[in-house]
Design a protein around this motif. Structure first.
Motif, mmCIF file in Angstrom:
data_model
loop_
_atom_site.group_PDB
_atom_site.id
_atom_site.type_symbol
_atom_site.label_atom_id
_atom_site.label_comp_id
_atom_site.label_asym_id
_atom_site.label_seq_id
_atom_site.Cartn_x
_atom_site.Cartn_y
_atom_site.Cartn_z
ATOM 1 N N GLY A 138 0.832 -1.217 0.000
ATOM 2 C CA GLY A 138 0.000 0.000 0.000
ATOM 3 C C GLY A 138 0.857 1.253 0.000
ATOM 4 N N SER A 139 1.891 1.257 0.826
ATOM 5 C CA SER A 139 2.777 2.427 0.908
ATOM 6 C C SER A 139 3.527 2.653 -0.398
ATOM 7 N N ILE A 140 3.973 1.558 -1.024
ATOM 8 C CA ILE A 140 4.717 1.706 -2.290
ATOM 9 C C ILE A 140 3.782 2.252 -3.381
ATOM 10 N N ILE A 141 2.557 1.740 -3.423
ATOM 11 C CA ILE A 141 1.583 2.284 -4.392
ATOM 12 C C ILE A 141 1.425 3.786 -4.131
ATOM 13 N N GLY A 142 1.320 4.138 -2.853
ATOM 14 C CA GLY A 142 1.175 5.548 -2.472
ATOM 15 C C GLY A 142 2.356 6.386 -2.922
ATOM 16 N N ALA A 143 3.574 5.857 -2.708
ATOM 17 C CA ALA A 143 4.790 6.606 -3.087
ATOM 18 C C ALA A 143 4.794 6.879 -4.593
ATOM 19 N N LEU A 144 4.374 5.883 -5.374
ATOM 20 C CA LEU A 144 4.336 6.074 -6.831
ATOM 21 C C LEU A 144 3.331 7.164 -7.207
ATOM 22 N N PHE A 145 2.241 7.238 -6.451
ATOM 23 C CA PHE A 145 1.257 8.294 -6.718
ATOM 24 C C PHE A 145 1.793 9.674 -6.325
ATOM 25 N N ILE A 146 2.622 9.725 -5.283
ATOM 26 C CA ILE A 146 3.215 11.035 -4.915
ATOM 27 C C ILE A 146 4.035 11.538 -6.103
ATOM 28 N N VAL A 147 4.809 10.640 -6.689
ATOM 29 C CA VAL A 147 5.679 11.038 -7.808
ATOM 30 C C VAL A 147 4.857 11.465 -9.024
ATOM 31 N N THR A 148 3.764 10.758 -9.279
ATOM 32 C CA THR A 148 3.035 11.036 -10.521
ATOM 33 C C THR A 148 1.884 12.049 -10.348
ATOM 34 N N LEU A 149 1.155 11.927 -9.246
ATOM 35 C CA LEU A 149 -0.048 12.759 -9.086
ATOM 36 C C LEU A 149 0.256 14.155 -8.535
ATOM 37 N N ALA A 150 1.223 14.225 -7.599
ATOM 38 C CA ALA A 150 1.507 15.519 -6.970
ATOM 39 C C ALA A 150 1.904 16.602 -7.989
ATOM 40 N N PRO A 151 2.797 16.309 -8.945
ATOM 41 C CA PRO A 151 3.135 17.381 -9.903
ATOM 42 C C PRO A 151 1.923 17.840 -10.726
ATOM 43 N N LEU A 152 1.035 16.888 -11.071
ATOM 44 C CA LEU A 152 -0.163 17.262 -11.846
ATOM 45 C C LEU A 152 -1.073 18.174 -11.027
ATOM 46 N N LEU A 153 -1.277 17.776 -9.760
ATOM 47 C CA LEU A 153 -2.128 18.586 -8.872
ATOM 48 C C LEU A 153 -1.495 19.958 -8.624
ATOM 49 N N GLY A 154 -0.150 19.946 -8.559
ATOM 50 C CA GLY A 154 0.585 21.195 -8.364
ATOM 51 C C GLY A 154 0.360 22.150 -9.529
#
Lengths: 147, 499
Positions: B121-137
């Motif tokens: 679960g945490s690894i899936i989350g980490a991958l989303f930080i890398v991909t989703l955060a810049p888009l949301l930013g």
């Protein structure tokens, strides 16, 4: 009934915020829309309205508990709660007036022994050691002054 | 692609920094310990460590706080499985199948399976930080005062609806109380002292940490101290079933795990909702799509996997809006946001410009913390359970002292300690009357943002409210907010009519 009392308390609090917001200046150097009271007026009004809804709505009454044992348990729990609250408040009140290590050791020992009436020597020893541990970590390791 | 490359680069940097790795190691252990102890929440753990890491470099402090956060959410599964008491609210759904599994003699399997699922679960989350955060930013850069004002209220209402599903009205009241109380202190636009009554201590407003420690910590301490009954422990590691293989469990559950991970992340992104809701929603989704729904509640591995994958994935989801919008996705993420401010990192739309390395770095910290969590979880999980032998009556006064000391050292004043106690009593009163704490805290955090942006928006539009409905993002948020409120109200009326 419990909800109605809670709603009355929250309405009183929101009224206090609302009245004070209405007393704030309405003209500022940024014009009337920069007035500091605008948003507090909105928020306190919403709190009042939501609590009014909670106060007037009809809810199904819960069946009153008839088990005596449950009442006894509740009374014992309330007693423990009262002792905990008084002990904690006294501890905070005396902080800064008494030496931190002495006060905290006494607080930890007394509160632990009130509820856990076993191995008093071990509990007192543990309390003193834990207090010193907290003191050492904050004061000596992280250089953060304690009260 | 750039961010992904730098993400791996940051992981290598973290691994080869021995001092940082050492600090992350003990912070992860501390987090697991916090999670294992019923009554200590991840919020409290992150809050106490914020005070301890006050003098540390920003990177070290943030890494350690992430470790504690991840560790605590995971650690809570230990008590959920062997005691049937969730160590943190995030592990409430874990108890449903974890405890029956442990009671049937598979405590070891349940504990290790939960560790593996939390790690995934945490690894899936980490991958989303890398991909989703810049888009949301990037999206956040287009936000104006109108959007931020609506977002603050939208977040509070959503948090109220989701954390009080049985009575959303109480959730909304809790949220608006937080918004209202946050108005205390100097007004950010005109510097007018609001509700200070000449008290200089109140000019700076009420600090976030005393409120958080008070609202989350004190009610837990009081509830634990007043409890007279002792829980049953299911520490039976004796049985090993042949069909209970970890790899087979993952292979059989891969769809459930991925779905729960993604659900966890997206629920985490919603302001103020948190890991407990993520775990329950994923558990529910797993049950609905399972071929064996009757096993749920009786030791279903699918149920355990869904809850544990989702709550840890949610941690990453909750951090994403912290970084890009300065809006916390959960209560511990709110403390993390406060810690970022304390260490001079201004989270929000400008973060990728001011600190371009931060998003990749946070994802890397997240990954390393996950690896540490899994290693410790698999190796010394049984040792951690020994702490449960320490009576609550001895443990809770200690925690109270830590709360007091942690709050005091933040600014070195007793005023904060009294504020903490005041909010503690308010939190306890709210808990007794079924008002959720999360929307209150979120409202308290978002209040200044709502205030400043709403007035700025009104000044820019010369008093017109029209831009709130003519600007697309603002309009979408407003419609979503109304739909959430109405959808919560209609089924209740229908249900009442039926009765």
């Amino acid at each position: 009934m419990k909800d109605k009392i809670t709603a009355a308390i929250f309405i009183s609090l929101a009224l206090f915020f609302l009245i004070n917001a209405l007393l704030m200046p309405f003209t500022t150097e940024y014009g009337k829309y920069g007035a500091p009271g605008i948003v507090p007026i909105i928020f306190s009004t919403v709190v009042i309205l939501l609590n009014l809804i909670m106060m007037v709505r009809k809810r199904h009454k819960k069946v009153p508990a008839q088990v005596t044992n449950q009442n006894k348990l509740l009374s014992a729990e309330n007693k423990r709660l009262l002792i905990s609250v008084i002990s904690c408040l006294t501890y905070v009140f005396l902080l800064g007036h008494l030496n931190f290590i002495v006060l905290t050791s006494i607080f930890l020992s007394i509160l632990s022994l009130i509820f856990y009436r076993k191995k008093p020597v071990l509990v007192i020893l543990a309390s003193v050691l834990i207090t010193y541990g907290i003191y050492y970590i904050f004061e000596r390791v992280f250089l953060l002054p304690l009260p | 692609m750039n961010i992904l490359a730098s993400y791996f680069e940051y992981i290598v940097q973290l691994i080869f920094d021995p001092l940082l790795l050492f600090n992350m190691t003990w912070a992860t252990l501390l987090g697991i310990l916090v999670g294992v102890l019923p009554g200590l929440t991840a919020t409290l753990g992150v809050a106490i460590l914020t005070t301890l890491t006050f003098g540390f470099p920003a990177k070290t402090a943030i890494a350690m706080l992430i470790c504690v956060y991840i560790g605590a959410i995971y650690g809570g599964s230990r008590t959920a499985i062997v005691l049937n008491i969730p160590g943190t609210p995030a592990n409430a759904a874990t108890t449903v199948d974890g405890f029956p599994l442990a009671r049937s003699g598979h405590a070891g399997f349940a504990l290790n399976a939960a560790t593996i699922m939390s790690g995934i679960g945490s690894i899936i989350g980490a991958l989303f930080i890398v991909t989703l955060a810049p888009l949301l930013g990037k999206l956040a850069l287009r936000f104006g005062s109108w959007e931020f004002a609506v977002l603050a209220i939208f977040g509070t209402i959503i948090a109220g609806s989701l954390t009080a599903p049985k009575d959303p009205l109480k959730g909304w009241i809790s949220g608006f109380l937080g918004l209202m109380i946050s108005q205390i202190g100097l007004d950010e636009i005109t510097s007018y002292p609001r509700y200070t009554f000449g008290n200089i201590q109140l000019y700076g407003g009420i600090a976030l940490l005393p409120v958080l420690v008070g609202v989350y910590g004190i009610p837990e301490i009081l509830t634990s101290l007043k409890r007279t009954t002792k829980p049953e422990m299911a520490l039976n590691f004796s049985r090993q079933k042949e069909d209970l293989s970890y790899w087979r469990t993952i292979a059989k559950n891969w769809l459930n795990i991925i779905r729960s991970g993604i659900t966890g992340v997206f629920i985490g992104v919603i302001p103020g909702v948190g890991e407990d809701v993520a775990a329950w929603v994923s558990y529910d989704l797993a049950k609905r799509s399972s071929k064996e729904p009757e096993r749920f509640g009786n030791g279903s591995i699918e149920g355990l996997s869904a809850a544990e994958t989702a709550n840890n994935a949610c941690v990453a989801g909750a951090i994403i809006p912290v970084l890009t919008l300065a809006v916390p996705g959960s209560a511990p993420a709110a403390v993390l946001l406060a810690a970022l401010w304390i260490h001079g990192v201004r989270a929000g739309p400008l973060l990728p410009i001011e600190h371009p390395e931060m998003i990749g770095n946070v994802a890397a910290m997240f990954t390393v913390a996950t690896v540490l969590m899994v290693v410790f979880g698999l190796l010394i999980t049984r040792l951690f359970l020994k702490i449960l032998l320490v009576p609550t009556e001895i443990l809770m006064p200690m925690i109270f002292v830590l709360c007091v000391v942690g709050t005091y050292v933040l600014n070195g004043r007793m005023f904060d300690v009294w504020i903490m106690l005041l909010f503690g009593l308010l939190g306890y009163f709210m808990r007794l009357n079924d008002f959720p704490a999360a929307p209150f805290v979120l409202g308290f955090i978002l209040g200044p943002m709502a205030d400043t942006n709403m007035r700025r928006a009104l000044m820019l539009a010369k008093g017109s409210f029209l831009p709130f409905i003519t600007r697309p993002v603002s309009l979408v948020l407003l419609i979503a907010m109304i739909l959430v409120m109405v959808s919560k109200y209609i089924p209740r009326k229908r249900g009442a009519k039926k009765e």
